[in-house]
Design a protein around this motif. Structure first.
Motif, PDB file in Angstrom:
ATOM      1  N   LEU A 115       7.951  22.321 -12.161  1.00  0.00           N
ATOM      2  CA  LEU A 115       6.944  21.132 -12.377  1.00  0.00           C
ATOM      3  C   LEU A 115       6.489  20.826 -13.553  1.00  0.00           C
ATOM      4  O   LEU A 115       6.509  19.668 -13.878  1.00  0.00           O
ATOM      5  CB  LEU A 115       5.780  21.509 -11.274  1.00  0.00           C
ATOM      6  CG  LEU A 115       4.816  20.437 -10.875  1.00  0.00           C
ATOM      7  CD1 LEU A 115       5.574  19.193 -10.408  1.00  0.00           C
ATOM      8  CD2 LEU A 115       3.571  20.937 -10.219  1.00  0.00           C
ATOM      9  N   ASN A 152       9.290  19.085 -15.578  1.00  0.00           N
ATOM     10  CA  ASN A 152       9.681  17.877 -15.251  1.00  0.00           C
ATOM     11  C   ASN A 152       8.570  16.933 -15.693  1.00  0.00           C
ATOM     12  O   ASN A 152       9.132  15.903 -15.766  1.00  0.00           O
ATOM     13  CB  ASN A 152       9.763  17.967 -13.506  1.00  0.00           C
ATOM     14  CG  ASN A 152      11.093  18.426 -13.089  1.00  0.00           C
ATOM     15  OD1 ASN A 152      12.022  18.760 -13.744  1.00  0.00           O
ATOM     16  ND2 ASN A 152      10.947  18.831 -11.903  1.00  0.00           N
ATOM     17  N   THR A 203      14.963  21.056 -11.219  1.00  0.00           N
ATOM     18  CA  THR A 203      14.610  21.396  -9.893  1.00  0.00           C
ATOM     19  C   THR A 203      15.233  22.217  -9.196  1.00  0.00           C
ATOM     20  O   THR A 203      14.708  23.150  -8.386  1.00  0.00           O
ATOM     21  CB  THR A 203      14.439  20.103  -9.370  1.00  0.00           C
ATOM     22  OG1 THR A 203      13.512  19.107 -10.121  1.00  0.00           O
ATOM     23  CG2 THR A 203      13.629  20.030  -7.924  1.00  0.00           C
TER      24      THR A 203
END
Length: 257
Positions: free
Chosen positions: A30, A33, A65
């Protein structure tokens, strides 16, 4: 400590408590990203072609991911290639739809916030909205691809000699189970995000025709519909790539190190 930092720490602790090492990997993905999305914004601001940034960033985010969320090679490779194929198809579709809809740029509702600012930034707003729409679908694509690939991997583990037709049917059955939930998640995310705007429309007594032709509403509904299409297309794409991977003979027990 700000509220965002506090919520981030709570999220990290819960992900580690529930998911263990996998939860920590998901939290790191996360953060990565977010970093790549921020980097993409910087590249576009420095006039790097938005379409190139979209494809590069999209592939990187999908890889992070998918490969950081699962260790099984057959599952991750299938999900990754299916996601990349769907992303390429969607970029073409988004370009055609956005060019036809002409919903790029800012709406009248943004005029107060933009007062005194210049909107002549030297970048095509059409390309920017294509980038926005494409990147906003990545989460839905990766989630659907992983769900299909993981389910088919389990099936092949139990029935390694399953025929291609039966495997295709199994993939479509798994897809039927996840499509409804995923589409509802996307819809309520869209509705919740624009709830304040809908209340504003109601307070200003906007007609139905005015609402459906509002630039902000149109751009958001296009993004949601594109996400719907992405999820649906991901189901057969993931299944067909799993069949292709099966014929290539990838060892289902091999682990990404």
């Amino acid at each position: 400590m700000s509220s965002i930092t506090a919520l981030g720490l709570v999220l990290m602790l819960l992900m580690i408590a529930v998911g263990g090492r996998q939860g920590w990997s998901a939290f790191l993905s996360l953060l990565l990203n977010f970093g790549f999305l921020f980097f993409a914004i910087i590249l576009i601001a420095f006039h790097v072609p938005p379409m190139m940034v979209t494809l590069m960033t999209g592939v990187i985010i999908l890889a992070i991911t998918i490969f950081m969320s699962e260790d099984d090679l057959r599952t991750t490779v299938t999900a990754f290639w299916a996601s990349v194929v769907v992303l390429l198809v969607l970029v073409v579709l988004i370009y055609l739809v956005e060019h036809w809809a002409m919903a790029q740029g800012f709406g009248l509702e943004d005029s107060d916030d933009l007062e005194g600012m210049s909107t002549a930034i030297g970048i095509s707003y059409l390309k920017v909205i294509i980038t926005t729409a494409a990147l906003s679908t990545l989460g839905a694509i990766a989630e659907a691809a992983m769900a299909i690939a993981a389910g088919l991997t389990e099936i092949l583990g139990e029935h390694p000699d399953l025929s291609d037709n039966r495997l295709m049917q199994s993939g479509m059955e798994i897809g039927k189970q996840i499509i409804g939930t995923t589409l509802n998640t996307l819809f309520f995310g869209f509705f919740g995000g624009l709830l304040a705007l809908f209340i504003w429309f109601a307070g200003l007594n906007y007609s139905f025709g005015t609402i459906v032709n509002d630039k902000i509403f149109v751009s958001e509904i296009i993004a949601v519909l594109i996400s719907f299409i992405a999820v649906i297309v991901t189901v057969p794409a993931s299944t067909m790539i799993m069949i292709w991977q099966k014929h290539r003979g990838i060892d289902k027990d091999e682990v990404v190190k």
